[in-house]
Design a protein around this motif. Structure first.
Motif, PDB file in Angstrom:
ATOM      1  N   THR A  24      13.251  20.657  46.014  1.00 59.74           N
ATOM      2  CA  THR A  24      12.243  21.674  45.706  1.00 59.74           C
ATOM      3  C   THR A  24      11.633  21.515  44.327  1.00 59.74           C
ATOM      4  O   THR A  24      10.909  22.366  43.869  1.00 59.74           O
ATOM      5  CB  THR A  24      12.850  23.077  45.842  1.00 59.74           C
ATOM      6  OG1 THR A  24      11.823  24.029  45.669  1.00 59.74           O
ATOM      7  CG2 THR A  24      13.933  23.329  44.842  1.00 59.74           C
ATOM      8  N   ASP A  26       9.195  19.727  43.074  1.00 58.46           N
ATOM      9  CA  ASP A  26       7.745  19.678  42.926  1.00 58.46           C
ATOM     10  C   ASP A  26       7.030  20.856  43.579  1.00 58.46           C
ATOM     11  O   ASP A  26       5.837  21.022  43.393  1.00 58.46           O
ATOM     12  CB  ASP A  26       7.218  18.374  43.514  1.00 58.46           C
ATOM     13  CG  ASP A  26       7.712  17.173  42.732  1.00 58.46           C
ATOM     14  OD1 ASP A  26       7.944  17.313  41.521  1.00 58.46           O
ATOM     15  OD2 ASP A  26       7.875  16.103  43.334  1.00 58.46           O
ATOM     16  N   CYS A  27       7.710  21.661  44.346  1.00 57.56           N
ATOM     17  CA  CYS A  27       7.069  22.778  45.036  1.00 57.56           C
ATOM     18  C   CYS A  27       6.966  24.006  44.140  1.00 57.56           C
ATOM     19  O   CYS A  27       7.893  24.335  43.410  1.00 57.56           O
ATOM     20  CB  CYS A  27       7.823  23.141  46.311  1.00 57.56           C
ATOM     21  SG  CYS A  27       7.491  21.983  47.644  1.00 57.56           S
ATOM     22  N   CYS A  45       2.603  26.713  49.060  1.00 53.88           N
ATOM     23  CA  CYS A  45       2.997  25.837  47.965  1.00 53.88           C
ATOM     24  C   CYS A  45       1.724  25.271  47.344  1.00 53.88           C
ATOM     25  O   CYS A  45       0.918  24.639  48.026  1.00 53.88           O
ATOM     26  CB  CYS A  45       3.879  24.702  48.465  1.00 53.88           C
ATOM     27  SG  CYS A  45       4.294  23.543  47.148  1.00 53.88           S
ATOM     28  N   ALA A  47       1.608  22.943  45.174  1.00 54.29           N
ATOM     29  CA  ALA A  47       1.763  21.529  44.860  1.00 54.29           C
ATOM     30  C   ALA A  47       1.505  20.635  46.070  1.00 54.29           C
ATOM     31  O   ALA A  47       0.794  19.637  45.971  1.00 54.29           O
ATOM     32  CB  ALA A  47       3.155  21.258  44.305  1.00 54.29           C
ATOM     33  N   CYS A  48       2.070  21.003  47.236  1.00 53.38           N
ATOM     34  CA  CYS A  48       1.949  20.120  48.407  1.00 53.38           C
ATOM     35  C   CYS A  48       1.128  20.728  49.536  1.00 53.38           C
ATOM     36  O   CYS A  48       0.824  20.053  50.501  1.00 53.38           O
ATOM     37  CB  CYS A  48       3.329  19.719  48.918  1.00 53.38           C
ATOM     38  SG  CYS A  48       4.291  21.052  49.667  1.00 53.38           S
ATOM     39  N   GLY A  49       0.794  22.023  49.456  1.00 56.64           N
ATOM     40  CA  GLY A  49      -0.039  22.655  50.457  1.00 56.64           C
ATOM     41  C   GLY A  49       0.699  23.213  51.670  1.00 56.64           C
ATOM     42  O   GLY A  49       0.068  23.668  52.614  1.00 56.64           O
ATOM     43  N   ALA A  50       2.018  23.189  51.668  1.00 53.17           N
ATOM     44  CA  ALA A  50       2.791  23.701  52.800  1.00 53.17           C
ATOM     45  C   ALA A  50       2.703  25.220  52.864  1.00 53.17           C
ATOM     46  O   ALA A  50       2.492  25.887  51.857  1.00 53.17           O
ATOM     47  CB  ALA A  50       4.247  23.269  52.669  1.00 53.17           C
ATOM     48  N   CYS A  62      11.292  21.888  49.785  1.00 54.16           N
ATOM     49  CA  CYS A  62       9.938  21.487  50.164  1.00 54.16           C
ATOM     50  C   CYS A  62       9.826  21.446  51.689  1.00 54.16           C
ATOM     51  O   CYS A  62      10.692  20.929  52.374  1.00 54.16           O
ATOM     52  CB  CYS A  62       9.618  20.117  49.582  1.00 54.16           C
ATOM     53  SG  CYS A  62       7.935  19.579  49.942  1.00 54.16           S
ATOM     54  N   LYS A  64       6.915  20.265  53.231  1.00 52.45           N
ATOM     55  CA  LYS A  64       5.685  19.509  53.445  1.00 52.45           C
ATOM     56  C   LYS A  64       5.658  18.775  54.779  1.00 52.45           C
ATOM     57  O   LYS A  64       4.659  18.782  55.472  1.00 52.45           O
ATOM     58  CB  LYS A  64       5.499  18.494  52.317  1.00 52.45           C
ATOM     59  CG  LYS A  64       4.214  17.714  52.420  1.00 52.45           C
ATOM     60  CD  LYS A  64       4.077  16.768  51.260  1.00 52.45           C
ATOM     61  CE  LYS A  64       2.785  15.996  51.365  1.00 52.45           C
ATOM     62  NZ  LYS A  64       2.634  15.055  50.267  1.00 52.45           N
ATOM     63  N   ASP A  67       5.224  20.298  59.744  1.00 49.62           N
ATOM     64  CA  ASP A  67       3.988  20.874  60.274  1.00 49.62           C
ATOM     65  C   ASP A  67       4.220  21.345  61.703  1.00 49.62           C
ATOM     66  O   ASP A  67       5.143  20.921  62.384  1.00 49.62           O
ATOM     67  CB  ASP A  67       2.851  19.849  60.255  1.00 49.62           C
ATOM     68  CG  ASP A  67       2.451  19.489  58.837  1.00 49.62           C
ATOM     69  OD1 ASP A  67       2.645  20.329  57.944  1.00 49.62           O
ATOM     70  OD2 ASP A  67       1.949  18.376  58.644  1.00 49.62           O
TER      71      ASP A  67
END
Length: 71
Positions: A24, A26-27, A45, A47-50, A62, A64, A67
């Motif tokens: 986690t 980078d999130c 998030c 940072a990653c768009g999740a 994370c 990410k 999906d």
């Protein structure tokens, strides 16, 4: 004679603590109340768009690669 062993032990301990929060690191989760679904809060998030929906606070790792499946 004992110094190389001490250096190796210190290196291993530092590596263990460095990897402890790698999932986690980078999130950056932000709550988005406009997308809430009942008692589930929406988190994005930055940072990653999740996106995640949770009832007990932001995710602790994370998400990410998780999906929704495509049909």
């Amino acid at each position: 004679m004992i110094l190389p062993f001490v250096i190796i032990i210190v290196f291993v301990v530092v590596m263990i603590f460095a990897r402890r929060n790698a999932a986690t690191r980078d999130c950056r989760w932000r709550e988005d109340r406009t997308g809430d679904k009942g008692s589930l809060r929406k988190y994005n998030c930055i940072a990653c768009g999740a996106e995640a929906y949770r009832s007990e606070g932001p995710p602790d790792r994370c998400l990410k690669g998780l999906d929704a499946p495509r049909l």
